[in-house]
Design a protein around this motif. Structure first.
Motif, PDB file in Angstrom:
ATOM      1  N   UNK A   1       7.486   4.989  10.634  1.00  0.00           N
ATOM      2  CA  UNK A   1       6.217   5.310  10.169  1.00  0.00           C
ATOM      3  C   UNK A   1       5.415   5.534  11.642  1.00  0.00           C
ATOM      4  N   UNK A   2       6.727   5.261  13.021  1.00  0.00           N
ATOM      5  CA  UNK A   2       5.471   4.841  14.463  1.00  0.00           C
ATOM      6  C   UNK A   2       4.592   3.777  14.307  1.00  0.00           C
ATOM      7  N   UNK A   3       5.483   2.407  13.882  1.00  0.00           N
ATOM      8  CA  UNK A   3       4.919   1.820  13.329  1.00  0.00           C
ATOM      9  C   UNK A   3       4.548   0.481  15.035  1.00  0.00           C
ATOM     10  N   UNK A   4       5.342   1.330  16.005  1.00  0.00           N
ATOM     11  CA  UNK A   4       4.819   0.635  17.420  1.00  0.00           C
ATOM     12  C   UNK A   4       3.265   0.790  18.059  1.00  0.00           C
ATOM     13  N   UNK A   5       2.768   1.882  17.849  1.00  0.00           N
ATOM     14  CA  UNK A   5       1.041   2.550  17.389  1.00  0.00           C
ATOM     15  C   UNK A   5       0.030   1.535  17.553  1.00  0.00           C
ATOM     16  N   UNK A   6       1.244   1.169  15.870  1.00  0.00           N
ATOM     17  CA  UNK A   6      -0.437  -0.030  15.477  1.00  0.00           C
ATOM     18  C   UNK A   6      -0.637  -1.325  16.705  1.00  0.00           C
TER      19      UNK A   6
ATOM     20  N   UNK B   1      -3.400 -14.450   3.651  1.00  0.00           N
ATOM     21  CA  UNK B   1      -3.253 -13.840   2.025  1.00  0.00           C
ATOM     22  C   UNK B   1      -3.295 -12.292   2.033  1.00  0.00           C
ATOM     23  N   UNK B   2      -2.776 -11.565   2.901  1.00  0.00           N
ATOM     24  CA  UNK B   2      -2.347 -10.380   3.276  1.00  0.00           C
ATOM     25  C   UNK B   2      -1.179 -10.203   3.304  1.00  0.00           C
ATOM     26  N   UNK B   3      -0.118 -10.720   3.827  1.00  0.00           N
ATOM     27  CA  UNK B   3       1.315 -10.923   4.528  1.00  0.00           C
ATOM     28  C   UNK B   3       2.070 -10.994   2.335  1.00  0.00           C
ATOM     29  N   UNK B   4       1.001 -12.173   2.097  1.00  0.00           N
ATOM     30  CA  UNK B   4       1.047 -12.209   0.587  1.00  0.00           C
ATOM     31  C   UNK B   4       1.587 -11.155  -0.628  1.00  0.00           C
ATOM     32  N   UNK B   5      -0.358 -10.687  -0.308  1.00  0.00           N
ATOM     33  CA  UNK B   5      -0.062  -8.988  -1.211  1.00  0.00           C
ATOM     34  C   UNK B   5       0.964  -8.442  -0.646  1.00  0.00           C
ATOM     35  N   UNK B   6       1.459  -8.320   0.804  1.00  0.00           N
ATOM     36  CA  UNK B   6       1.984  -7.565   0.870  1.00  0.00           C
ATOM     37  C   UNK B   6       3.780  -7.112   0.327  1.00  0.00           C
ATOM     38  N   UNK B   7       3.827  -8.416   0.054  1.00  0.00           N
ATOM     39  CA  UNK B   7       5.216  -8.845  -0.508  1.00  0.00           C
ATOM     40  C   UNK B   7       5.213  -8.603  -1.992  1.00  0.00           C
TER      41      UNK B   7
ATOM     42  N   UNK C   1       1.736   2.004  -0.360  1.00  0.00           N
ATOM     43  CA  UNK C   1       2.231   3.120  -0.329  1.00  0.00           C
ATOM     44  C   UNK C   1       2.043   3.625   0.804  1.00  0.00           C
ATOM     45  N   UNK C   2       0.809   3.731   1.311  1.00  0.00           N
ATOM     46  CA  UNK C   2       0.124   5.022   2.319  1.00  0.00           C
ATOM     47  C   UNK C   2       0.017   3.401   3.424  1.00  0.00           C
ATOM     48  N   UNK C   3       1.149   4.169   4.813  1.00  0.00           N
ATOM     49  CA  UNK C   3       1.504   3.286   5.614  1.00  0.00           C
ATOM     50  C   UNK C   3       0.409   2.712   7.140  1.00  0.00           C
ATOM     51  N   UNK C   4      -0.971   3.425   6.324  1.00  0.00           N
ATOM     52  CA  UNK C   4      -2.105   2.969   7.139  1.00  0.00           C
ATOM     53  C   UNK C   4      -2.953   2.278   5.687  1.00  0.00           C
TER      54      UNK C   4
END
Length: 259
Positions: free
Chosen positions: A30-35, A197-203, A208-211
């Motif tokens: 997902x070209x995540x390096x550009x984040x 909190x964000x990391x817990x929610x991601x787990x 679905x959306x990369x953004x």
């Protein structure tokens, strides 16, 4: 600040505004390096000088200049080819231009930013370009012998950007308690809690959306509470292209793609 490249008759350096794109960054999922905004800004922070020819070079492990062997494309001109000039496993590119900056400004000179090359490493330098009447070279040092290294025509071999000469020595670095800066401790702790909190929610609920897979606080230039960091936050950086004496941009600007 002015940056001028003075040309001797016959000199045709290939210089372009540095690209933010990198092939290895494009290839990340997902070209995540550009984040990583600091990474992308650094990529485009200045200008790139491109190889006028394709070639392969190899170092046999010796310390003499002749221990670096360069095999250039048959159609290349002798003065365009890099050479083993200094020995010590160093490959040297000559830059066909006398670069001049405004008074008090140097040029940082190094390899393409965030763009590794297997078997060889760029050497960096800082040049006083506000007075020098000389050309300078860009040098790479082999990291192991008997490993052929290849550069393609128009591949960047040098990256330059201006630095103010007095800035480093005028800087007064110090350590301080986080309590000394009003509001900083609270801002940091707010961000830290939000991050956890964000990391817990991601787990628990992968989006679905990369953004939606990253918070974007720094990218958007805001604190965790939504307050703006600074008014002139940058998400893109584009250096101006070199112009010819006629005022037209250098034709290499159209080649400002990824690698």
């Amino acid at each position: 600040m002015e940056l001028t490249c003075y040309l001797y008759p016959g000199w045709k350096p290939r210089i372009r505004a540095a690209s933010s794109r990198r092939g290895w960054m494009d290839a990340t999922p997902e070209a995540f390096a550009y984040r990583c905004l600091p990474l992308a800004i650094a990529n485009s922070h200045g200008w790139e000088i491109l190889s006028p020819c394709s070639f392969e070079a190899v170092w046999n492990g010796g310390m003499a200049p002749g221990d670096v062997i360069v095999r250039a494309h048959p159609g290349s001109l002798p003065h365009e080819r890099p050479v083993g000039l200094f020995g010590q496993g160093v490959l040297t590119f000559h830059i066909a231009g006398i670069l001049r900056t405004s008074p008090g400004w140097n040029l940082w000179v190094g390899g393409p930013v965030n763009s590794a090359k297997d078997g060889i490493s760029p050497l960096s330098g800082v040049v006083e370009t506000d007075w020098s009447s000389f050309t300078f070279t860009m040098n790479w040092r082999f990291t192991r012998p008997h490993h052929p290294v290849r550069f393609e025509e128009n591949e960047p071999f040098c990256h330059i950007f201006p630095v103010e000469r007095a800035a480093i020595e005028m800087t007064e670095p110090r350590f301080a308690s986080i309590e000394d800066e009003a509001g900083l401790k609270e801002q940091f702790e707010s961000w830290s809690r939000s991050r956890d909190a964000f990391h817990r929610k991601m787990a628990q609920e992968p989006p679905a959306a990369p953004a939606d897979k990253w918070q974007k606080f720094y990218y958007r230039g805001i604190h965790a509470d939504g307050a703006a960091g600074i008014a002139d936050h940058q998400t893109k950086l584009r250096a101006r292209e070199f112009k010819s004496e006629s005022g037209k941009s250098c034709p290499m600007s159209s080649r400002n793609g990824g690698r």
